[in-house]
Scaffold this motif. Sequence first.
Motif, PDB file in Angstrom:
ATOM      1  N   LYS A   4      47.413 -61.928 106.209  1.00  0.00           N
ATOM      2  CA  LYS A   4      47.730 -60.624 105.651  1.00  0.00           C
ATOM      3  C   LYS A   4      47.238 -60.565 104.222  1.00  0.00           C
ATOM      4  O   LYS A   4      46.874 -61.586 103.625  1.00  0.00           O
ATOM      5  N   ILE A   5      47.218 -59.357 103.688  1.00  0.00           N
ATOM      6  CA  ILE A   5      46.805 -59.127 102.309  1.00  0.00           C
ATOM      7  C   ILE A   5      48.043 -58.772 101.500  1.00  0.00           C
ATOM      8  O   ILE A   5      48.801 -57.881 101.881  1.00  0.00           O
ATOM      9  N   LEU A   6      48.218 -59.471 100.394  1.00  0.00           N
ATOM     10  CA  LEU A   6      49.264 -59.118  99.436  1.00  0.00           C
ATOM     11  C   LEU A   6      48.589 -58.293  98.353  1.00  0.00           C
ATOM     12  O   LEU A   6      47.617 -58.739  97.745  1.00  0.00           O
ATOM     13  N   LEU A   7      49.068 -57.087  98.144  1.00  0.00           N
ATOM     14  CA  LEU A   7      48.510 -56.208  97.114  1.00  0.00           C
ATOM     15  C   LEU A   7      49.548 -56.074  96.006  1.00  0.00           C
ATOM     16  O   LEU A   7      50.602 -55.470  96.191  1.00  0.00           O
ATOM     17  N   PHE A   8      49.233 -56.667  94.849  1.00  0.00           N
ATOM     18  CA  PHE A   8      50.129 -56.621  93.694  1.00  0.00           C
ATOM     19  C   PHE A   8      49.770 -55.404  92.863  1.00  0.00           C
ATOM     20  O   PHE A   8      48.619 -55.246  92.433  1.00  0.00           O
ATOM     21  N   THR A   9      50.766 -54.531  92.654  1.00  0.00           N
ATOM     22  CA  THR A   9      50.548 -53.253  91.980  1.00  0.00           C
ATOM     23  C   THR A   9      51.728 -52.928  91.072  1.00  0.00           C
ATOM     24  O   THR A   9      52.686 -53.691  90.977  1.00  0.00           O
ATOM     25  N   ALA A  10      51.649 -51.764  90.432  1.00  0.00           N
ATOM     26  CA  ALA A  10      52.758 -51.195  89.660  1.00  0.00           C
ATOM     27  C   ALA A  10      52.656 -49.678  89.774  1.00  0.00           C
ATOM     28  O   ALA A  10      51.566 -49.136  89.935  1.00  0.00           O
ATOM     29  N   GLN A  19      43.700 -48.372  95.038  1.00  0.00           N
ATOM     30  CA  GLN A  19      43.679 -49.479  95.992  1.00  0.00           C
ATOM     31  C   GLN A  19      44.617 -49.202  97.160  1.00  0.00           C
ATOM     32  O   GLN A  19      44.276 -49.455  98.312  1.00  0.00           O
ATOM     33  N   LYS A  20      45.804 -48.691  96.849  1.00  0.00           N
ATOM     34  CA  LYS A  20      46.775 -48.369  97.902  1.00  0.00           C
ATOM     35  C   LYS A  20      46.187 -47.366  98.882  1.00  0.00           C
ATOM     36  O   LYS A  20      46.318 -47.512 100.095  1.00  0.00           O
ATOM     37  N   GLU A  21      45.528 -46.328  98.353  1.00  0.00           N
ATOM     38  CA  GLU A  21      44.920 -45.309  99.209  1.00  0.00           C
ATOM     39  C   GLU A  21      43.859 -45.916 100.127  1.00  0.00           C
ATOM     40  O   GLU A  21      43.783 -45.564 101.301  1.00  0.00           O
ATOM     41  N   LEU A  22      43.054 -46.812  99.597  1.00  0.00           N
ATOM     42  CA  LEU A  22      42.013 -47.448 100.401  1.00  0.00           C
ATOM     43  C   LEU A  22      42.598 -48.290 101.540  1.00  0.00           C
ATOM     44  O   LEU A  22      42.034 -48.366 102.622  1.00  0.00           O
ATOM     45  N   LEU A  23      43.747 -48.905 101.279  1.00  0.00           N
ATOM     46  CA  LEU A  23      44.339 -49.804 102.263  1.00  0.00           C
ATOM     47  C   LEU A  23      45.343 -49.129 103.195  1.00  0.00           C
ATOM     48  O   LEU A  23      45.836 -49.753 104.125  1.00  0.00           O
ATOM     49  N   GLU A  32      50.811 -56.077 102.534  1.00  0.00           N
ATOM     50  CA  GLU A  32      52.145 -56.027 101.926  1.00  0.00           C
ATOM     51  C   GLU A  32      51.985 -55.598 100.472  1.00  0.00           C
ATOM     52  O   GLU A  32      51.287 -56.246  99.697  1.00  0.00           O
ATOM     53  N   HIS A  33      52.608 -54.488 100.104  1.00  0.00           N
ATOM     54  CA  HIS A  33      52.547 -53.970  98.748  1.00  0.00           C
ATOM     55  C   HIS A  33      53.682 -54.590  97.940  1.00  0.00           C
ATOM     56  O   HIS A  33      54.843 -54.507  98.334  1.00  0.00           O
ATOM     57  N   ILE A  34      53.334 -55.179  96.805  1.00  0.00           N
ATOM     58  CA  ILE A  34      54.321 -55.850  95.960  1.00  0.00           C
ATOM     59  C   ILE A  34      54.237 -55.269  94.558  1.00  0.00           C
ATOM     60  O   ILE A  34      53.188 -55.326  93.912  1.00  0.00           O
ATOM     61  N   ASP A  35      55.323 -54.691  94.088  1.00  0.00           N
ATOM     62  CA  ASP A  35      55.406 -54.128  92.743  1.00  0.00           C
ATOM     63  C   ASP A  35      55.714 -55.266  91.772  1.00  0.00           C
ATOM     64  O   ASP A  35      56.767 -55.903  91.878  1.00  0.00           O
ATOM     65  N   VAL A  36      54.803 -55.524  90.831  1.00  0.00           N
ATOM     66  CA  VAL A  36      54.980 -56.648  89.910  1.00  0.00           C
ATOM     67  C   VAL A  36      56.161 -56.442  88.963  1.00  0.00           C
ATOM     68  O   VAL A  36      56.718 -57.417  88.462  1.00  0.00           O
ATOM     69  N   ASP A  37      56.531 -55.189  88.708  1.00  0.00           N
ATOM     70  CA  ASP A  37      57.685 -54.927  87.851  1.00  0.00           C
ATOM     71  C   ASP A  37      58.995 -55.313  88.543  1.00  0.00           C
ATOM     72  O   ASP A  37      59.973 -55.630  87.880  1.00  0.00           O
ATOM     73  N   GLU A  38      58.991 -55.290  89.864  1.00  0.00           N
ATOM     74  CA  GLU A  38      60.192 -55.625  90.626  1.00  0.00           C
ATOM     75  C   GLU A  38      60.177 -57.066  91.146  1.00  0.00           C
ATOM     76  O   GLU A  38      61.229 -57.606  91.468  1.00  0.00           O
TER      77      GLU A  38
END
Length: 65
Positions: A4-10, A19-23, A32-38
Amino acid sequence: MSNKILLFTAVWCGPCSQQKELLEEYDATLVEHIDVDESHDRANQYNARSIPTMVLVNDETPVQQ
């Protein structure tokens, strides 16, 4: 094996939104979308020093960043 792909975002990150839109077209179980602030610990675990960062993992083991 589980890849899987882990996508680190905020929320405040413009390029992250792009990036989220592309994926979005991919199966949710593959990205899996991961918010770095959280999730500071998880970002550190995968050495996500800038955002957006994508990490390909195989059974939670990083394969490529």
